[in-house]
Design an enzyme around this catalytic site. Structure first.
Site, PDB file in Angstrom:
ATOM      1  N   SER A 185       0.827  -1.197   0.000  1.00 46.39           N
ATOM      2  CA  SER A 185       0.000   0.000   0.000  1.00 46.39           C
ATOM      3  C   SER A 185       0.872   1.262   0.000  1.00 46.39           C
ATOM      4  CB  SER A 185      -0.962  -0.035   1.190  1.00 46.39           C
ATOM      5  OG  SER A 185      -2.010   0.884   1.035  1.00 46.39           O
TER       6      SER A 185
ATOM      7  N   ASP B  53      -9.826  -5.358  -4.300  1.00 47.54           N
ATOM      8  CA  ASP B  53      -9.238  -4.390  -3.376  1.00 47.54           C
ATOM      9  C   ASP B  53     -10.103  -3.139  -3.365  1.00 47.54           C
ATOM     10  OD1 ASP B  53      -7.634  -2.370  -2.149  1.00 47.54           O
ATOM     11  OD2 ASP B  53      -5.813  -3.468  -2.683  1.00 47.54           O
TER      12      ASP B  53
ATOM     13  N   HIS C 159      -7.640  -5.803   0.240  1.00 43.53           N
ATOM     14  CA  HIS C 159      -6.430  -4.991   0.382  1.00 43.53           C
ATOM     15  C   HIS C 159      -5.461  -5.573   1.409  1.00 43.53           C
ATOM     16  CE1 HIS C 159      -4.018  -1.441  -0.134  1.00 43.53           C
ATOM     17  NE2 HIS C 159      -4.101  -1.101   1.141  1.00 43.53           N
TER      18      HIS C 159
END
Length: 275
Positions: free
Chosen positions: A97, A226, A255
């Site tokens: 991320s 996601d 995610h």
């Protein structure tokens, strides 16, 4: 606790597990978490003979909470100082991320001399924000909402965020209250100012030119469900910008797949590392 001190005097906490003589894997965590997000990977890969290292980004976790310089360039420079001060060579960089942005910006700013391989997981590059040049991105209203939720009541916001983060709002999902509580715990360790600044850093930084500079074997892992970093404006585009990269799409994955798909994810990374 192990820390380094950066050039601007900020103390960065890190964990360093496994044999110091082994090939190092350095993990960069997502927002608003800490190095603890990687514990499942750090133990697994240390047991596989690697040296595993993860740090808390400035203003996150156990690192110093600073008022200024919570920017992607500074995050990348902090990562560079960690590699330099520990004198790491032949490093495998893994970023999830926001951490994927940190890794990518490090490679763009500091090159690949210390690096052997790269893994980007649910990563924010090349650009999350919707612009005329990036019509597939998310509108600024989304990030303004994250800012407002974090500022108004971050404790509740972090609890609520775990639901889409881990795909717990999907039919048939098995909710882990432990994972949700651990996310909340890590998030609440960080400093509010730095976490607010980081929202701009991860959403508005354009990593296009950084991605083009990556000249090491790169694995891009992303869930096609996601809900935090949609795959269309991230992994699918990054894979086209990193020459020779491998794109591995986890069908139906969320995610937080390093936790929700931990065994599969660890096995895929191990195969990539040993190839």
């Amino acid at each position: 606790m192990s820390t380094i001190t950066t050039r601007d005097g900020t103390r960065i906490f890190y964990k360093d597990w496994g044999s110091k003589d082994a090939q190092p894997i350095v993990f960069s965590h997502g927002w608003p978490l800490s190095a603890d997000a990687w514990d499942g990977q750090m133990v697994f890969f240390a047991n596989q003979g690697f040296r595993t290292i993860a740090h808390d980004r400035r203003s996150h976790g156990r690192s110093d909470q600073v008022w200024n310089d919570n920017t992607m360039d500074q995050y990348a420079d902090d990562l560079g100082e960690l590699l330099d001060q520990l004198d790491l060579e032949n490093v495998i960089l893994v970023g999830h991320s926001t951490g994927g942005g940190e890794v990518t910006r490090y490679l763009g700013r500091h090159g690949t001399a210390r690096v052997a391989k790269v893994v980007l997981v649910g990563a924010v590059p090349p650009l999350m924000l919707k612009t005329e040049a990036n019509p597939g991105g998310l509108p600024i209203d989304v990030f303004d909402g994250i800012r407002k939720g974090t500022y108004d009541n971050r404790s509740q916001f972090f609890k609520d965020l775990t639901i889409p983060f881990y795909g717990y709002n999907r039919d048939g999902a098995t909710i882990s209250e432990g994972i949700r509580e651990e996310f909340w715990r890590q998030g609440m360790m960080g400093g509010l100012k730095g976490q607010l600044d980081s929202i701009r850093a991860f959403s508005e930084s354009d990593f296009t030119e950084d991605l083009k500079k990556i000249d090491r074997p790169t694995l891009i892992v992303h869930g096609d469900d996601d809900q935090i970093v949609p795959i269309g404006a991230s992994a699918l585009m990054s894979a086209k910008l990193v020459q020779g990269s491998i794109l591995k799409i986890y069908e139906g994955a969320d995610h937080g797949l390093p936790q929700t798909q931990q065994d599969r994810f660890n096995a895929d990374l191990l195969a990539f590392f040993r190839n």
